[in-house]
Design a protein around this motif. Sequence first.
Motif, PDB file in Angstrom:
ATOM      1  N   GLY A  35       0.774  -1.285   0.068  1.00 45.46           N
ATOM      2  CA  GLY A  35       0.058  -0.013   0.158  1.00 45.46           C
ATOM      3  C   GLY A  35       0.745   1.218  -0.030  1.00 45.46           C
ATOM      4  O   GLY A  35       0.693   2.184  -0.616  1.00 45.46           O
ATOM      5  N   LEU A  36       1.863   1.397   1.076  1.00 47.21           N
ATOM      6  CA  LEU A  36       2.791   2.458   1.022  1.00 47.21           C
ATOM      7  C   LEU A  36       3.481   2.667  -0.469  1.00 47.21           C
ATOM      8  O   LEU A  36       3.688   3.873  -0.887  1.00 47.21           O
ATOM      9  CB  LEU A  36       3.754   2.377   2.007  1.00 47.21           C
ATOM     10  CG  LEU A  36       3.257   2.492   3.492  1.00 47.21           C
ATOM     11  CD1 LEU A  36       4.056   2.103   4.298  1.00 47.21           C
ATOM     12  CD2 LEU A  36       2.509   3.741   3.817  1.00 47.21           C
ATOM     13  N   ASN A  37       3.795   1.687  -1.089  1.00 51.99           N
ATOM     14  CA  ASN A  37       4.625   1.620  -2.570  1.00 51.99           C
ATOM     15  C   ASN A  37       3.598   1.927  -3.480  1.00 51.99           C
ATOM     16  O   ASN A  37       4.153   2.384  -4.579  1.00 51.99           O
ATOM     17  CB  ASN A  37       5.337   0.441  -2.630  1.00 51.99           C
ATOM     18  CG  ASN A  37       6.703   0.464  -1.882  1.00 51.99           C
ATOM     19  OD1 ASN A  37       7.567   1.433  -1.803  1.00 51.99           O
ATOM     20  ND2 ASN A  37       7.027  -0.615  -1.080  1.00 51.99           N
ATOM     21  N   GLY A  38       2.439   1.539  -3.510  1.00 54.45           N
ATOM     22  CA  GLY A  38       1.581   1.866  -4.532  1.00 54.45           C
ATOM     23  C   GLY A  38       1.515   0.563  -5.475  1.00 54.45           C
ATOM     24  O   GLY A  38       1.295   0.759  -6.744  1.00 54.45           O
ATOM     25  N   ILE A 114      12.147   2.917   0.479  1.00 53.70           N
ATOM     26  CA  ILE A 114      13.279   3.876   0.764  1.00 53.70           C
ATOM     27  C   ILE A 114      13.508   4.798  -0.347  1.00 53.70           C
ATOM     28  O   ILE A 114      13.939   6.067  -0.422  1.00 53.70           O
ATOM     29  CB  ILE A 114      14.423   3.163   1.317  1.00 53.70           C
ATOM     30  CG1 ILE A 114      14.196   2.866   2.894  1.00 53.70           C
ATOM     31  CG2 ILE A 114      15.721   4.228   1.473  1.00 53.70           C
ATOM     32  CD1 ILE A 114      14.978   1.908   3.350  1.00 53.70           C
ATOM     33  N   PHE A 115      13.787   3.767  -1.545  1.00 52.01           N
ATOM     34  CA  PHE A 115      14.158   4.542  -2.729  1.00 52.01           C
ATOM     35  C   PHE A 115      13.027   5.529  -3.223  1.00 52.01           C
ATOM     36  O   PHE A 115      13.564   6.876  -3.634  1.00 52.01           O
ATOM     37  CB  PHE A 115      14.190   3.559  -3.877  1.00 52.01           C
ATOM     38  CG  PHE A 115      15.490   2.555  -3.903  1.00 52.01           C
ATOM     39  CD1 PHE A 115      16.752   3.092  -3.027  1.00 52.01           C
ATOM     40  CD2 PHE A 115      15.509   1.465  -4.364  1.00 52.01           C
ATOM     41  CE1 PHE A 115      17.637   2.258  -2.783  1.00 52.01           C
ATOM     42  CE2 PHE A 115      16.759   0.712  -4.145  1.00 52.01           C
ATOM     43  CZ  PHE A 115      17.772   1.162  -3.340  1.00 52.01           C
ATOM     44  N   ILE A 116      11.551   5.446  -3.123  1.00 52.36           N
ATOM     45  CA  ILE A 116      10.685   6.252  -3.425  1.00 52.36           C
ATOM     46  C   ILE A 116      10.638   7.458  -2.642  1.00 52.36           C
ATOM     47  O   ILE A 116      10.545   8.579  -3.019  1.00 52.36           O
ATOM     48  CB  ILE A 116       9.364   5.643  -3.539  1.00 52.36           C
ATOM     49  CG1 ILE A 116       9.310   4.586  -4.740  1.00 52.36           C
ATOM     50  CG2 ILE A 116       8.053   6.419  -3.678  1.00 52.36           C
ATOM     51  CD1 ILE A 116       8.074   3.768  -4.778  1.00 52.36           C
ATOM     52  N   SER A 117      10.711   7.104  -1.294  1.00 53.72           N
ATOM     53  CA  SER A 117      10.717   8.224  -0.335  1.00 53.72           C
ATOM     54  C   SER A 117      11.608   9.525  -0.342  1.00 53.72           C
ATOM     55  O   SER A 117      11.446  10.336  -0.527  1.00 53.72           O
ATOM     56  CB  SER A 117      10.827   7.890   0.918  1.00 53.72           C
ATOM     57  OG  SER A 117       9.560   6.873   1.134  1.00 53.72           O
ATOM     58  N   SER A 118      12.994   8.833  -0.770  1.00 52.49           N
ATOM     59  CA  SER A 118      14.089   9.905  -1.054  1.00 52.49           C
ATOM     60  C   SER A 118      13.960  10.360  -2.219  1.00 52.49           C
ATOM     61  O   SER A 118      14.936  11.191  -2.543  1.00 52.49           O
ATOM     62  CB  SER A 118      15.451   8.992  -0.626  1.00 52.49           C
ATOM     63  OG  SER A 118      15.587   7.975  -1.835  1.00 52.49           O
TER      64      SER A 118
END
Length: 180
Positions: A35-38, A114-118
């Motif tokens: 869910g967080l990553n979509g 982590i890659f997406i959030s950053s």
Amino acid sequence: MLLTSRRFILFEKEDKIYTILISLGIIVLGTIFCGLNGLSSFLLFFLENTQIGLDISFRILISFSFIINFFIFFIIIEGISRLFYKKKENTLSFFISFAIIEFPMILYLILHLIFISSGIIFLSIVNLIDKVLLIIFQVWSLWLLSYSLCVKKGLKIESSLIISLLLHYGGFTIILLILV
């Protein structure tokens, strides 16, 4: 196998509750991180849902694909082992520890988040690293699946690897056909 304890695949009666808790934890974490990553889950693959955007209700709905995928994946594996190899024993024991094979995919989902959030996922080299990590974690999951089939279903390692790789390549082919 050094990174994942065989204790929870080969669990004894006293370890059964720990294995159930770990399996439930893996399923819950997978659902949350999908869910967080979509991402929606399909076998050991993840599909991006870029067309919808950031709608939270859709992300929650998509996150449940991890749970649905878990049951479908188990039914397919169990069906293949029953149909082609006539292995009907230890179904409950196999089911209880089945989520352990998704553990490497949880690690991938964490790294992907982590890659997406950053925001570095959009760099070509990081995107390539992300895809390579997905493949590495898929191989680890396939090894755990093969090992679990050997232990719980009594299949030879060759038969277990055939099931794992057939399912993986079948899933890859389906995704390739869908995305074309």
